[in-house]
Structures are given as structure tokens and as C-alpha cells.
Design a protein around this motif. Structure first.
Motif, PDB file in Angstrom:
ATOM      1  N   THR A  95       0.821  24.359  -5.100  1.00 59.70           N
ATOM      2  CA  THR A  95      -0.018  25.650  -4.595  1.00 59.70           C
ATOM      3  C   THR A  95       0.981  26.730  -4.745  1.00 59.70           C
ATOM      4  OG1 THR A  95       0.411  25.501  -2.293  1.00 59.70           O
ATOM      5  CG2 THR A  95      -1.267  24.366  -2.837  1.00 59.70           C
ATOM      6  N   THR A 129      -3.028  28.471  -2.066  1.00 59.49           N
ATOM      7  CA  THR A 129      -2.888  27.519  -0.885  1.00 59.49           C
ATOM      8  C   THR A 129      -4.132  27.330  -0.092  1.00 59.49           C
ATOM      9  OG1 THR A 129      -1.393  27.242   1.103  1.00 59.49           O
ATOM     10  CG2 THR A 129      -1.862  29.524   0.349  1.00 59.49           C
ATOM     11  N   ASN A 173      -5.703  23.843  -0.531  1.00 60.18           N
ATOM     12  CA  ASN A 173      -5.232  22.904  -0.553  1.00 60.18           C
ATOM     13  C   ASN A 173      -5.829  21.768   0.280  1.00 60.18           C
ATOM     14  OD1 ASN A 173      -3.140  20.937   0.621  1.00 60.18           O
ATOM     15  ND2 ASN A 173      -1.468  22.287   0.770  1.00 60.18           N
ATOM     16  N   ARG A 185       6.609  19.487   2.586  1.00 64.02           N
ATOM     17  CA  ARG A 185       5.762  20.182   1.898  1.00 64.02           C
ATOM     18  C   ARG A 185       4.995  19.430   0.781  1.00 64.02           C
ATOM     19  NH1 ARG A 185       7.089  26.223   0.605  1.00 64.02           N
ATOM     20  NH2 ARG A 185       7.318  27.140   2.725  1.00 64.02           N
ATOM     21  N   GLU A 189       3.116  21.790  -1.644  1.00 62.08           N
ATOM     22  CA  GLU A 189       2.707  23.151  -1.244  1.00 62.08           C
ATOM     23  C   GLU A 189       3.831  24.026  -1.514  1.00 62.08           C
ATOM     24  OE1 GLU A 189      -0.072  24.796   0.335  1.00 62.08           O
ATOM     25  OE2 GLU A 189       1.296  26.403   1.014  1.00 62.08           O
ATOM     26  N   ARG A 224       1.065  22.966   5.887  1.00 57.23           N
ATOM     27  CA  ARG A 224      -0.277  23.207   5.514  1.00 57.23           C
ATOM     28  C   ARG A 224      -1.049  21.794   5.394  1.00 57.23           C
ATOM     29  NH1 ARG A 224      -3.373  28.347   3.327  1.00 57.23           N
ATOM     30  NH2 ARG A 224      -5.149  27.592   4.710  1.00 57.23           N
TER      31      ARG A 224
END
Ligand code: EPU
Length: 428
Positions: free
Chosen positions: A297, A305, A308, A351, A326, A332
């Protein structure tokens, strides 16, 4: 409290029409403060973030009249600076656009430090850096951000350390009526930045370069009201495209700008899903096996994002091992724990998330931990055979207009119901 109940395992069919874009509507509503006049905003999504923004403007002294479900008339001539209600503003992200708009119009601004979804720490240092470059003294007091430009904002060259949607927008607002030229370097390039620039320019602003990483804003003394229609929501469109793939359906998503959806179209095609692109519609045919892929993302034009979680739900069922890296927010993947309840096999490390595809997800009771995570639970629930219940649906209602009604019309067995009092009390 309400919850969504889905009897999953049925294919979707027909068409779903996409509403106006949340993340364009919020800045444009607050940008009406600069017009000091009457604006008519069309194609507004009917979501709680929009009604909360209108309520903030009303409390600030704007006259607001809904002309129909998606059209509002706003007169901001009598706005009182610094009067955004604290509790409403601190609970939403977009409320910080009050700061840029007030600074431009009044040379000073005050609003609650913003809230929003929990994706880790969400600093506003780039907004403050921009306001300071325009000559503001910025202070925080009692949970509020207070800005003051004694002689009004003055144009400046601002290099953004991070490509930030919110900071780019706030600086565009603050600079629109500043004296002289402002140049934002390393600006965000999202379609909603272009939509805001188009709105401001039609009100009399002088902005060029929106959609590239250098935006130039020549300050103007006066602006005026206009009638303006918000662009369609690419994240809502992407969500329904992924829902079609996850339920092995053929579905057409209408009222879209296909250019905005290129990253998601390409990714679905890469997974083996058929996607046909029309002028203002996209048809997804997911009636075949789909395969694992990798997604990173990124800011636009990268993969968003805000999709996601939804693509994560799809990867949970894809053949093979998928990965999401991410590239925008620290945290996230809170949705992964909820998808795991439905039988997904996901490992998260910072991430990065790795999805070991399973044949099918299983129904369960899960939570919508934020707007997009909630949409991912809906996608998972639509595909899992049996009864899935999704709690905390107020998150979904912040960003998706009539999600339940739209999916019902496309053949889903989905409904919203009130949570009985005793269950609600236990959950608290
Ligand atoms: N950042 C900073 N300092 C700043 C501003 C941002 O470090 O001053 C960081 C953030 O922490 C993040 C990155 O920069 O790591 C990008 O954040 P950005 O400012 O672009 O995000 P935002 O303006 O807070 C908007 C949308 C989000 C969307 C992001 C990214 C609104 C109201 N929110 O947030 O939308 O995820 O851009 O595209 O427009 C959603 O709709 O579900 C949603 C969360």
C-alpha cells in the motif's frame, strides 16, 4: 447499538452504484468557509462523517439546508472563528480542515486536535509545519490547536517531509487567501486533492498542479459561492469490486472513474479475476479460482491503504501465500485478529502480513474495528456460508452510504438489527 447479520454464501449480481467520495466531501464541506457565501454541494455521501461535518459547520454559524438526500446548501457568511464544537471535532479526522480554512479567512484558527481511526500514532506535525511557514504561531492548549497569523498568512515554499493527504489539503486551504504565492513540494496526489482544487478554483481560488507533487497556490483576496458535485468514492468502488471477487460473483460497479481504480483493477486481474472496464463502470467476474498475490500500500497512484483490509479478506481465501506490506500507517492490521476468528490464517509482523489462503472462511461473530476493517468483515461474511454477525457497525456507517441496502439489492442476505440491551451492556 446496531449490528449487521449476514447469511453468507450467496453470489451478488446486477449493479451497485457508488456514492460521492467521503475523503473529498469532508475537505470540500470545510472549504465552503472560504467562500463566505452560499455554496451548493451535490453528490454528498449520506454517511455519519458528513452529517457530523455539517453539524460542526452549523455550530460555527453556517446556515445549512438539505435540498435533497445528497445535496446541501451552505451559507458560511456568518461563521464565527474558533467555534467548532470540541467533542464533535475531536472524534473525527476531517475536522482539522477547520484549521486551514479559518486561518485563511480570519488569520487565526482554533479547533480540537483531531481523532479518527486508530492506525497507531497519527501526528499532525506536517500541518503545523505548513501553518508556521505561512507565518502562524501555533500552540496547543486544552486539547485544541490554536493558530494565529498577526498580519494574515503569507505565501511560502513548503517541502513536505511525508506525502500527507491531510497536510496537503490543510495547507491548500490556509494558502488560498494568503498574500502571495505558496508552493507545496512533495504534495499528496490523491484524486480528492484534485477535487478540492477544482472546488476552490471554481470559488475563485488560483491553484495549479493538484494531482502532481508540486502544487502552486496564488493567494486571492476574495472567493464566492458555487454549485459543485463531489467525485465518486474510489474506496467504496474498490470495496464492492473485491466483494464481487470474494463471493465468486459477476457484479457491475457503476458511477466510477476507472482511472482512479487502476491499481485495484490490475491487482484483481493479477489474482486471476476477470475485470472489464467501461467508461463509468467496472464489471468484476469472480466466478473462477483466484490466486495469491503481493500488495504494497502506498500513496496514490499506488494501491490505497484504505483497501488494505478488504484485499486482506480476499487474500485469506486466495490459493497460495499472499502478502501485504503496509506503506502508509503503522497499525493497519487490527482486522487480522477478526478475520482469524473466521478461519483465516494470517501472520502479522509490524507493517507486513502474510496470508496462507484457506479454501473458505467460516461464519462467526466479529467486530468492525474501523471503517475499512468493518467493510472487510462484510466481505468475509458475504463469502462464508452461514450466519456472520458484525458488531460496532457505527464505524462502517462513518464511511459507507447504505451499505446494507446496496448489497441487499445486489442479492445479498444481509440486514441490520438492534443489539438487545443485555448483550450491549455485557459488551461494554
Ligand atoms: N503523517 C505524519 N505527520 C502529519 C501527517 C501525516 O507523520 O502531519 C503520517 C501519518 O501518520 C501516515 C502518513 O503520514 O503515516 C499519511 O497520512 P495522511 O496525512 O496522508 O493521512 P490522513 O490525512 O490522516 C487521510 C484519510 C484516510 C486515508 C489516508 C491515506 C481523511 C479524513 N482521511 O488520512 O482515510 O487512509 O488519508 O490515504 O481523508 C479512511 O477513509 O478510511 C481513512 C482512514
Amino acid at each position: 447499538m446496531e449490528r449487521i447479520v449476514i447469511n453468507g454464501g450467496r453470489p451478488l449480481y446486477g449493479e451497485i452504484e457508488v456514492s460521492g467520495m467521503k475523503n473529498a466531501a469532508l475537505p470540500i464541506l470545510f472549504a465552503t468557509i472560504l467562500a463566505e457565501d452560499t455554496c451548493i454541494i451535490e453528490n454528498l455521501p449520506e454517511i455519519s462523517d458528513v452529517s457530523d461535518s455539517l453539524e460542526i459547520l452549523r455550530c460555527m454559524g453556517a446556515e445549512i439546508k438539505m435540498l435533497d438526500r445528497t445535496t446541501v446548501k451552505i451559507d458560511t457568511s456568518n461563521i464565527i472563528c474558533g467555534s467548532a464544537p470540541y467533542d464533535l471535532a475531536r472524534n473525527m479526522r476531517g475536522s482539522y480542515y477547520v484549521l486551514g480554512a479559518e486561518l485563511s479567512r480570519f488569520g487565526r484558527a482554533k479547533a480540537a486536535a483531531p481523532g479518527g481511526d486508530d492506525f497507531g500514532v497519527r501526528p499532525i506535525d506536517q500541518h503545523i509545519k505548513g501553518f508556521k511557514a505561512l507565518g502562524a504561531v501555533v500552540d496547543t492548549n486544552g486539547g485544541c490547536v490554536i493558530c494565529e497569523c498577526r498580519e494574515g498568512p503569507k505565501g511560502a515554499n513548503i517541502y513536505m517531509d511525508i506525502e500527507s493527504v491531510g497536510a496537503t489539503i490543510n495547507i491548500m486551504l490556509a494558502a488560498s487567501k494568503a498574500e502571495g504565492m505558496t508552493v507545496i513540494d512533495n504534495a499528496a496526489r490523491e484524486p480528492h486533492i484534485v477535487d478540492l482544487a477544482n472546488f476552490l478554483n471554481s470559488c475563485g481560488a488560483d491553484i495549479t498542479g493538484a494531482g502532481t507533487d508540486v502544487i502552486k497556490i496564488r493567494g486571492v483576496k476574495r472567493m464566492h459561492g458555487v454549485t459543485y458535485a463531489i467525485i465518486p468514492d474510489m474506496i467504496e468502488a474498490g470495496t464492492y469490486m473485491i466483494a464481487a471477487a470474494a463471493t465468486k460473483s459477476k457484479l457491475t460497479v457503476t458511477n466510477v472513474i476507472p482511472k482512479h481504480l487502476e491499481s485495484i483493477t490490475a491487482k484483481l486481474q493479477e489474482m486471476g479475476i476477470a475485470v472489464e472496464v467501461g467508461d463509468e463502470s467496472i464489471t468484476v467476474d469472480g466466478r473462477r479460482t483466484f490466486y495469491a498475490t503481493k500488495v504494497k500500500t502506498l500513496p496514490y497512484p499506488g494501491f490505497p491503504t484504505d483497501l488494505n483490509a478488504q484485499i486482506g479478506a480476499l487474500m485469506s481465501m486466495a490459493e497460495g501465500v499472499s502478502m501485504i506490506s503496509e506503506g502508509v500507517f503503522d497499525n493497519r492490521f487490527r482486522y487480522a485478529a477478526e478475520l482469524t476468528r473466521m478461519g483465516a490464517d494470517i501472520k502479522v509482523d509490524g507493517r507486513i502480513a502474510v496470508f496462507n489462503g484457506v479454501r473458505a472462511l467460516k461464519p462467526a461473530t466479529v467486530k468492525a474495528v474501523d471503517i475499512r476493517a468493518g467493510a472487510a468483515m462484510v466481505i468475509a461474511g458475504l463469502s462464508a456460508k452461514g450466519k456472520t454477525t458484525i458488531e460496532d457497525v457505527h464505524h462502517i456507517e462513518r464511511g459507507y452510504e447504505n451499505l446494507v441496502g446496496k448489497l441487499c439489492n445486489a442479492g445479498a442476505d444481509i440486514r441490520k438489527e438492534l443489539v438487545p440491551d443485555e448483550v450491549a451492556v455485557k459488551a461494554n
